[in-house]
Design an enzyme around this catalytic site. Structure first.
Site, PDB file in Angstrom:
ATOM      1  N   TYR A 216       0.824  -1.208   0.000  1.00 11.42           N
ATOM      2  CA  TYR A 216       0.000   0.000   0.000  1.00 11.42           C
ATOM      3  C   TYR A 216       0.860   1.260   0.000  1.00 11.42           C
ATOM      4  CZ  TYR A 216      -4.673  -1.931   0.899  1.00 11.42           C
ATOM      5  OH  TYR A 216      -5.886  -2.553   0.799  1.00 11.42           O
TER       6      TYR A 216
ATOM      7  N   ASP B  15      -6.382  -7.149   3.948  1.00 12.99           N
ATOM      8  CA  ASP B  15      -7.503  -6.451   3.317  1.00 12.99           C
ATOM      9  C   ASP B  15      -8.428  -7.465   2.639  1.00 12.99           C
ATOM     10  OD1 ASP B  15      -8.975  -4.204   2.293  1.00 12.99           O
ATOM     11  OD2 ASP B  15      -8.047  -4.602   0.345  1.00 12.99           O
TER      12      ASP B  15
ATOM     13  N   ASP C 217     -12.493  -9.148   3.949  1.00 10.05           N
ATOM     14  CA  ASP C 217     -13.774  -9.120   3.236  1.00 10.05           C
ATOM     15  C   ASP C 217     -14.334 -10.529   3.055  1.00 10.05           C
ATOM     16  OD1 ASP C 217     -13.438  -6.392   3.128  1.00 10.05           O
ATOM     17  OD2 ASP C 217     -14.065  -6.208   1.034  1.00 10.05           O
TER      18      ASP C 217
END
Ligand code: IPM
Ligand code: MN
Length: 373
Positions: free
Chosen positions: A142, A245, A249
């Site tokens: 990131y 990340d 989900d």
């Protein structure tokens, strides 16, 4: 206790859901005699509109000086539909994570009995699941150098980690495992990636300090599959930024709805609390968004401030709303009557303030027949 809470409503449904979380906090303040001072700050698409900057300096200051940060959501269809736009809402959140060095993201995933039917997964697979995902949040791919070549025909994103960056989040995860079922699963891709090999080496070394904790290691592709095949095998999951990340989900499916999951992002000095869901721009202003994730973020915030009874009071109120079915459309069947965002918020605040009231009274509120609110 008197404390300052920076509130960043953000975009889309962010303002609506944080308003409900504030209602819950106000009810807590009243019952437990606290003073919560809210300082509102801007971030995301709304800040780009107003200041041309997704993270104005004033927001960083407000957050740095607050005891905790309550954040809604960021993002707007305008940006989602055009990934080439250079100034983007997400940059606000990413920069805030970096500015405040929020290196550890914690996401508790629980299968609420009342929501099990909402998950596409089978009941016996998910019931009893209780996972805490520890995701490294301020480094990795990131934040590495990224570039597109001048001719636009190639691009790169660099992923790098230091032993220090891995260690600090790993220690928090191991400590949390001690309060839980004493198991950690490190999720990596050490068969391919050098950074994953460093993660593995570092975590294996740290594990020697936590002999009472059982360390398991799983490749990320397999972990994604195992989360849907057999989520109950997990207790604490530890992962680098991008893997965290993605598996977060995936794990949301286990909880029945992304609309009820909250997370905390903590650093040495600051801590931010937010729902997992995004801005859900299509629902903006319609009073249909599920406020429970934001309300549960407020509970995590209180826990962080050491106010555990107060956090429990919010948690109980949320469970009551699920039990009574005082919930928004996303948790309902097709033709079932759903409560609005504001009504769910009113119910939660009312339940915190008047826990001795009868269920009937609450049901009346839900049906819009109450004279109390
Ligand atoms: C999250 C979000 C962010 C991330 C986006 C909005 C940049 O998906 O908090 O998980 O990828 O970290
Ligand atoms: Mn995400």
């Amino acid at each position: 206790m008197k404390c300052t809470i920076a509130v960043i409503p953000g975009d889309g449904i962010g303002p609506e859901v944080t308003t409900q979380a504030k209602k819950a906090l106000d009810a807590v303040a009243e019952v437990y005699n606290h003073i919560f001072l809210y300082k509102e700050a801007q971030m995301g698409a709304c800040a780009i509109e107003k200041f041309g900057n997704p993270l104005p300096a004033e927001t960083i200051e407000t957050c740095k000086n607050a005891d905790a940060i309550l954040f809604g959501a960021i993002g707007d269809l305008k940006y989602d539909n055009d990934p080439s736009l250079k100034i983007r809402p997400e940059q606000g959140l990413l920069r805030l994570r970096q500015e405040l060095d929020l290196f550890c993201n914690v996401i508790p995933i629980k299968a609420y009995p009342k929501l099990i039917k909402n998950s596409p997964l089978k009941k016996d697979i998910i019931s009893g699941t209780d996972i805490a995902i520890y995701r490294e949040l301020s480094s990795g791919i990131y934040f590495g150098k990224k570039e597109t070549s001048k001719d636009g025909l190639s691009a790169f994103d660099i992923c790098s980690y230091s032993v220090e960056e891995i260690s600090r989040v790993a220690h928090l995860a191991f400590k949390e495992a001690r309060n839980r079922k004493k198991k950690i699963t490190l999720v990596d891709k050490a068969n391919v990636l050098e950074t994953s090999r460093l993660w593995r080496k570092t975590v294996l070394k740290i594990a020697e300090e936590y002999k009472d904790i059982d360390l398991d290691i799983m490749f990320v592709d397999n972990a994604a599959m195992q989360l849907v095949l057999n989520p109950k095998q997990f207790d604490v999951i530890l992962a680098e930024n991008l893997f965290g990340d993605i598996i977060t989900d995936v794990a949301c499916v286990v909880g029945g709805s992304i609309g009820i999951l909250a997370s905390s992002s903590v650093g040495e000095k600051n801590a931010l609390f937010e729902p997992i869901h995004g801005a859900f721009s299509k629902a903006k202003g319609k009073d249909i968004a599920n406020p429970l994730a934001s309300i549960l973020s407020a509970a995590l915030l209180l826990e962080h401030l050491g106010l555990t009874d107060e956090a429990d009071a919010i948690q109980r109120a949320v469970e009551k709303s699920l039990d009574l079915g005082i919930t928004t459309q996303d948790l309902k069947g097709k033709n079932q009557f759903a409560a609005s965002t504001a009504k769910v918020g009113d119910f939660i605040a009312d339940y915190i303030a008047n826990q001795e009231d009868s269920n009937l009274n609450f049901t009346n509120i839900y049906m819009g027949q109450s004279t109390i609110i």
